[in-house]
Design an enzyme around this catalytic site. Structure first.
Site, mmCIF file in Angstrom:
data_model
loop_
_atom_site.group_PDB
_atom_site.id
_atom_site.type_symbol
_atom_site.label_atom_id
_atom_site.label_comp_id
_atom_site.label_asym_id
_atom_site.label_seq_id
_atom_site.Cartn_x
_atom_site.Cartn_y
_atom_site.Cartn_z
ATOM 1 N N HIS A 104 0.853 -1.191 0.000
ATOM 2 C CA HIS A 104 0.000 0.000 0.000
ATOM 3 C C HIS A 104 0.886 1.237 0.000
ATOM 4 O O HIS A 104 1.935 1.263 0.651
ATOM 5 C CB HIS A 104 -0.885 0.009 1.249
ATOM 6 C CG HIS A 104 -1.394 1.376 1.617
ATOM 7 N ND1 HIS A 104 -0.798 2.157 2.593
ATOM 8 C CD2 HIS A 104 -2.419 2.115 1.127
ATOM 9 C CE1 HIS A 104 -1.445 3.299 2.693
ATOM 10 N NE2 HIS A 104 -2.433 3.304 1.818
ATOM 11 N N ARG A 108 -0.342 12.472 -0.430
ATOM 12 C CA ARG A 108 -1.498 13.359 -0.480
ATOM 13 C C ARG A 108 -1.135 14.778 -0.027
ATOM 14 O O ARG A 108 -0.147 14.987 0.683
ATOM 15 C CB ARG A 108 -2.634 12.808 0.384
ATOM 16 C CG ARG A 108 -2.254 12.641 1.845
ATOM 17 C CD ARG A 108 -3.311 11.887 2.639
ATOM 18 N NE ARG A 108 -2.924 11.745 4.041
ATOM 19 C CZ ARG A 108 -2.188 10.774 4.521
ATOM 20 N NH1 ARG A 108 -1.720 9.833 3.719
ATOM 21 N NH2 ARG A 108 -1.880 10.718 5.811
ATOM 22 N N GLY A 263 -17.060 10.735 -1.128
ATOM 23 C CA GLY A 263 -16.167 10.237 -2.172
ATOM 24 C C GLY A 263 -16.804 9.105 -2.963
ATOM 25 O O GLY A 263 -17.905 8.637 -2.665
#
Length: 303
Positions: A104, A108, A263
């Site tokens: 992962h 951001r 989202g």
């Protein structure tokens, strides 16, 4: 000054680079792309790879969204304004081979545009991280993974790796199981400019981390993807995937943020594995590789 427009474009380029590298690594499957728009503002590019030679399911998602924060998120972020802009890349790869690890990564950027023009201190920060969830923990792979992350961190600040490694150990922890999700990695949030680090420095660190993903994972895949495995090892893989699902649904901050800000559900839940199993009270045989892996799912290991 680093702008949100520049960050957005560079993140999109990194998404392109990673997708190309993963397609080459798999050698069979390609990414399907879906362009989507968010009702409250902005949108993204969801890219999913499935049923490949190596990757059973994976996603490399980009988003750049804006609008008004719900009250619950304002309280969670401890901010008073409700307008926001957020952009980033989120990656989860679930291989079909139990000896190849789940990986992962997320990089951001978040800002509240109104704070740039009203005389207040601007609200903006970078966040991210990368962590590895092996179905079986191999010491040499764990050392390689952590050394590569330390190398990236040390280019920018010698204190990054020990600080962010501890942060990852604490963050990627399944409290109700009393075990870490995997062997950790690095994690950071709300990273801002300081006397020692400019906004450009932090942005470059974010991009360097993003661009470390493909070479690191390519090495780990190539080390393990041609090894033989048994049906029992595949069953163990499905059990470990269930722990991954539990963490993402119960604790993951990105999942919560996506759901609370309206989202795209398919993109948010892309991180879940295609197949997982929950067997009642499964206990690995003493001295087995499965038992060894469980013994290494704890905080504070110096890889």
């Amino acid at each position: 000054m680093v702008t949100k427009e520049q960050i957005t474009e560079d993140y999109k380029q990194i998404q392109d680079e990673i997708c190309a590298a993963l397609e080459q690594l798999d050698g069979q499957a390609g990414f399907e792309e879906e362009i989507w728009e968010r009702d409250g503002g902005g949108g993204g590019r969801t890219r999913v790879i499935q049923n490949g030679n190596i990757f059973e399911k994976g996603g490399v998602n980009f988003s750049a969204v804006h609008g008004e924060l719900p009250d619950v998120m304002m309280k969670a972020l401890k901010v008073e304004q409700n307008d926001f802009f957020a952009t980033g890349i989120s990656i989860v790869i679930h291989p079909n081979h139990p000896l190849v690890p789940i990986i992962h990564m997320n990089i951001r950027y978040f800002e509240m545009p109104s704070t740039f023009s009203d005389g207040q201190q601007p609200v903006r920060w970078f966040g991210g991280g990368i962590d590895l969830t092996p179905h079986y923990v191999f010491d040499e792979d764990a050392r390689y993974f952590h050394q590569q992350l330390k190398n990236v961190c040390d280019q920018y600040n010698a204190g990054f790796y020990p600080r962010f490694k501890q942060w990852a150990d604490d963050y990627f922890y399944i409290k109700h199981r009393q075990e870490t999700r995997g062997i950790g990695g690095i994690f950071y949030d709300k990273l801002v400019a300081t006397d020692d680090l400019s906004w450009s420095d932090i942005f470059e660190f974010s991009k360097s981390l993003g661009r470390s993903f493909a070479p690191i994972y390519t090495e780990l895949v190539n080390r393990n993807c041609n090894k033989a495995f048994t049906p029992e090892q595949q069953e163990w893989q499905y059990l470990r995937r269930s722990r991954y699902a539990e963490f993402n649904l119960v604790y993951d901050a990105g999942t919560k943020f996506g759901l609370e800000t309206n989202g795209r559900i398919e993109s948010i839940l892309m991180s879940l594995p295609p197949t997982a199993k929950w067997l009642y009270n499964f206990q690995p045989e003493a001295g087995s590789e499965e038992a060894k892996t469980l013994s290494l799912l704890k905080k504070g290991i110096n890889w």
